[in-house]
Scaffold this motif. Sequence first.
Motif, mmCIF file in Angstrom:
data_model
loop_
_atom_site.group_PDB
_atom_site.id
_atom_site.type_symbol
_atom_site.label_atom_id
_atom_site.label_comp_id
_atom_site.label_asym_id
_atom_site.label_seq_id
_atom_site.Cartn_x
_atom_site.Cartn_y
_atom_site.Cartn_z
ATOM 1 N N ALA A 190 0.933 -1.392 -0.039
ATOM 2 C CA ALA A 190 -0.066 0.002 -0.113
ATOM 3 C C ALA A 190 0.963 1.208 -0.117
ATOM 4 C CB ALA A 190 -0.815 -0.011 1.294
ATOM 5 N N LYS A 191 0.364 2.276 -0.191
ATOM 6 C CA LYS A 191 0.760 3.676 -0.440
ATOM 7 C C LYS A 191 0.824 4.342 0.980
ATOM 8 C CE LYS A 191 0.931 4.319 -5.308
ATOM 9 N NZ LYS A 191 0.174 4.857 -6.334
ATOM 10 N N HIS A 192 1.708 4.701 1.668
ATOM 11 C CA HIS A 192 1.606 5.553 2.863
ATOM 12 C C HIS A 192 2.368 6.856 2.454
ATOM 13 C CE1 HIS A 192 0.831 2.257 6.038
ATOM 14 N NE2 HIS A 192 -0.060 2.147 4.827
ATOM 15 N N TYR A 193 2.017 7.861 3.419
ATOM 16 C CA TYR A 193 2.539 9.213 3.086
ATOM 17 C C TYR A 193 3.086 9.750 4.195
ATOM 18 C CZ TYR A 193 -0.355 8.939 -0.953
ATOM 19 O OH TYR A 193 -1.107 8.516 -2.292
ATOM 20 N N GLY A 194 4.265 10.572 4.093
ATOM 21 C CA GLY A 194 5.016 11.232 5.370
ATOM 22 C C GLY A 194 4.031 12.713 5.448
ATOM 23 N N VAL A 195 3.783 13.163 6.703
ATOM 24 C CA VAL A 195 3.548 14.412 6.904
ATOM 25 C C VAL A 195 4.607 15.164 7.801
ATOM 26 C CG1 VAL A 195 1.525 15.610 7.776
ATOM 27 C CG2 VAL A 195 1.147 13.416 7.060
ATOM 28 N N ILE A 196 4.738 16.418 7.404
ATOM 29 C CA ILE A 196 5.936 16.988 7.883
ATOM 30 C C ILE A 196 5.261 18.136 8.669
ATOM 31 C CG2 ILE A 196 6.702 18.358 6.087
ATOM 32 C CD1 ILE A 196 9.509 18.089 7.105
ATOM 33 N N PHE A 197 5.379 18.347 9.949
ATOM 34 C CA PHE A 197 5.312 19.538 10.693
ATOM 35 C C PHE A 197 6.611 20.234 11.229
ATOM 36 C CE2 PHE A 197 1.624 16.855 11.298
ATOM 37 C CZ PHE A 197 0.484 17.751 11.133
ATOM 38 N N THR A 198 6.463 21.626 10.722
ATOM 39 C CA THR A 198 7.714 22.344 11.100
ATOM 40 C C THR A 198 7.573 23.569 11.797
ATOM 41 O OG1 THR A 198 9.710 23.435 10.471
ATOM 42 C CG2 THR A 198 7.877 23.100 8.757
ATOM 43 N N CYS A 199 8.210 23.934 13.095
ATOM 44 C CA CYS A 199 7.761 25.102 13.516
ATOM 45 C C CYS A 199 8.298 26.448 12.773
ATOM 46 C CB CYS A 199 8.515 24.954 14.989
ATOM 47 S SG CYS A 199 8.542 26.767 15.945
ATOM 48 N N LEU A 200 7.860 27.268 12.739
ATOM 49 C CA LEU A 200 8.149 28.358 11.765
ATOM 50 C C LEU A 200 9.126 29.454 12.380
ATOM 51 C CD1 LEU A 200 4.688 29.437 10.150
ATOM 52 C CD2 LEU A 200 6.784 28.284 9.167
ATOM 53 N N PHE A 245 -6.210 12.508 7.625
ATOM 54 C CA PHE A 245 -5.537 13.542 8.011
ATOM 55 C C PHE A 245 -5.816 14.313 9.441
ATOM 56 C CE2 PHE A 245 -4.313 18.239 7.423
ATOM 57 C CZ PHE A 245 -3.076 18.146 7.734
ATOM 58 N N LEU A 246 -7.072 14.185 9.642
ATOM 59 C CA LEU A 246 -7.431 14.720 11.057
ATOM 60 C C LEU A 246 -6.869 13.797 12.275
ATOM 61 C CD1 LEU A 246 -11.203 15.456 10.204
ATOM 62 C CD2 LEU A 246 -9.349 17.011 10.422
ATOM 63 N N HIS A 247 -6.644 12.436 11.983
ATOM 64 C CA HIS A 247 -6.031 11.480 12.952
ATOM 65 C C HIS A 247 -4.761 11.986 13.168
ATOM 66 C CE1 HIS A 247 -9.326 8.828 13.657
ATOM 67 N NE2 HIS A 247 -9.278 8.244 12.253
ATOM 68 N N VAL A 248 -3.954 12.309 12.071
ATOM 69 C CA VAL A 248 -2.485 12.732 12.034
ATOM 70 C C VAL A 248 -2.457 13.996 12.752
ATOM 71 C CG1 VAL A 248 -0.830 13.849 10.648
ATOM 72 C CG2 VAL A 248 -1.662 11.826 9.873
ATOM 73 N N ASP A 299 -13.500 22.669 4.532
ATOM 74 C CA ASP A 299 -14.738 23.181 5.462
ATOM 75 C C ASP A 299 -14.159 22.351 6.806
ATOM 76 O OD1 ASP A 299 -15.438 25.118 4.140
ATOM 77 O OD2 ASP A 299 -17.013 24.049 3.139
ATOM 78 N N GLU A 300 -14.383 20.921 6.599
ATOM 79 C CA GLU A 300 -14.165 19.948 7.581
ATOM 80 C C GLU A 300 -12.797 20.292 8.326
ATOM 81 O OE1 GLU A 300 -14.394 15.195 7.868
ATOM 82 O OE2 GLU A 300 -15.116 16.023 6.033
ATOM 83 N N LEU A 301 -11.832 20.339 7.676
ATOM 84 C CA LEU A 301 -10.501 20.806 8.289
ATOM 85 C C LEU A 301 -10.715 21.994 9.201
ATOM 86 C CD1 LEU A 301 -7.641 20.314 5.913
ATOM 87 C CD2 LEU A 301 -7.774 19.971 8.407
ATOM 88 N N LYS A 302 -11.287 23.084 8.674
ATOM 89 C CA LYS A 302 -11.220 24.268 9.177
ATOM 90 C C LYS A 302 -12.146 24.353 10.536
ATOM 91 C CE LYS A 302 -9.870 27.948 5.936
ATOM 92 N NZ LYS A 302 -10.544 28.914 4.895
#
Length: 374
Positions: free
Chosen positions: A254-264, A282-285, A324-327
């Motif tokens: 399967a395909k999995h994706y990486g999500v990067i969070f960086t402090c500005l 994505f909401l779980h992430v 909208d869901e995200l917001k």
Amino acid sequence: MDEWMCGPNFLHLNEQEWPVDKATIDQKHENLERRKTQTVLVINMTVTPIECERFSKWRKLVRVTAYVFRYVQILKSKLMKASIPEDDVTLTPAELEKAEHYWTKEAQKGLKSRFEKGEFKTLTPFLDNKGIIRVGGRVENLVTSYESKHPALLPASHHIALLITRHVHEIGHPGVETTTAKTRRKFWILQGHRLAKTVKHRCVKCRSAECKRETQKMADWPSSRLAPHTPPFYYTSCDYFGPFQVKVGRNKRAKHYGVIFTCLNTRAVHLEIATDCSTMEFLHVLRRFFAVRGQPAQILSDNGTQFVGAQRELREMISGWSEDELKDFCAEKRVQWKFITPGAPHQNGCAESLVKSAKIAIKKAIGFSVYGRL
Ligand SMILES: [Zn+2]
């Protein structure tokens, strides 16, 4: 007072006991005859028929010298009443070579005494049968011309060294190293590297070709990048990268994706994994991220239209998101969600550059192997 009244003590003694004056006179210097001397200084000046300082091109200097030699040859032939050589308009290679040798010898006049003293030992110089000082070396068996095996030694201070370097440089305008190397095919100029540097630096064509162009003045930093006293991840930027092939079953991938969070502000990095492309995932992430790092005040991310030129999978994934869901989710958590302006991916450049670093690190750690269940 006694001495004043009675005279010195030795006068009371016999004359034989008087002290003897041992002062001697140097008669040699005393009787020397003083004559007027005359000093004559003789300056031996040799006037060269051609002044090389008046030339700015090596080729022209050599050709003019060759023509002068030809003229002298014709005059000599007339004087000796010998047959005059045929007046050919074009110069022969032998004539040009003779002119080159003449200037090489002229330049080497200043080097002769240093050569006889044994300087330039590292170059193992020797005098060839034409009286030119050439560089020795260990390439006797090399299959190439004699001149490139044993280039003629030249001082950098002589004008022809400058002319030769300039002549070599003007064929293709190469860099300093190449100019030096090409010059050494025929001439070994002492401190030639420095001379090549000067020639390159003064070359008008090179300067115009390599001039620095004006660049766009950068705008001010956004306020979210300039908040040093906020906690880490207070202003956060996020981005997706991948996909990565992951083994999920015996014969299933399967395909999995990486999500990067960086402090500005601190540029700290937090990596998460998204197992599919749905908004729910994505909401779980996001929930996992909030649980570990706390809730940021603002999150910056790409938007759907941003991925026009990006990889197909990522484009499809982002377009499937419900903004909208995200917001809504973020508003409940008091997190402001900001999408960057379409067509301006540099606004999220902070995350993009760290995606590159993360990818390199993952590649180095895992290589091309398929990941197991993450
Ligand atoms: Zn140039």
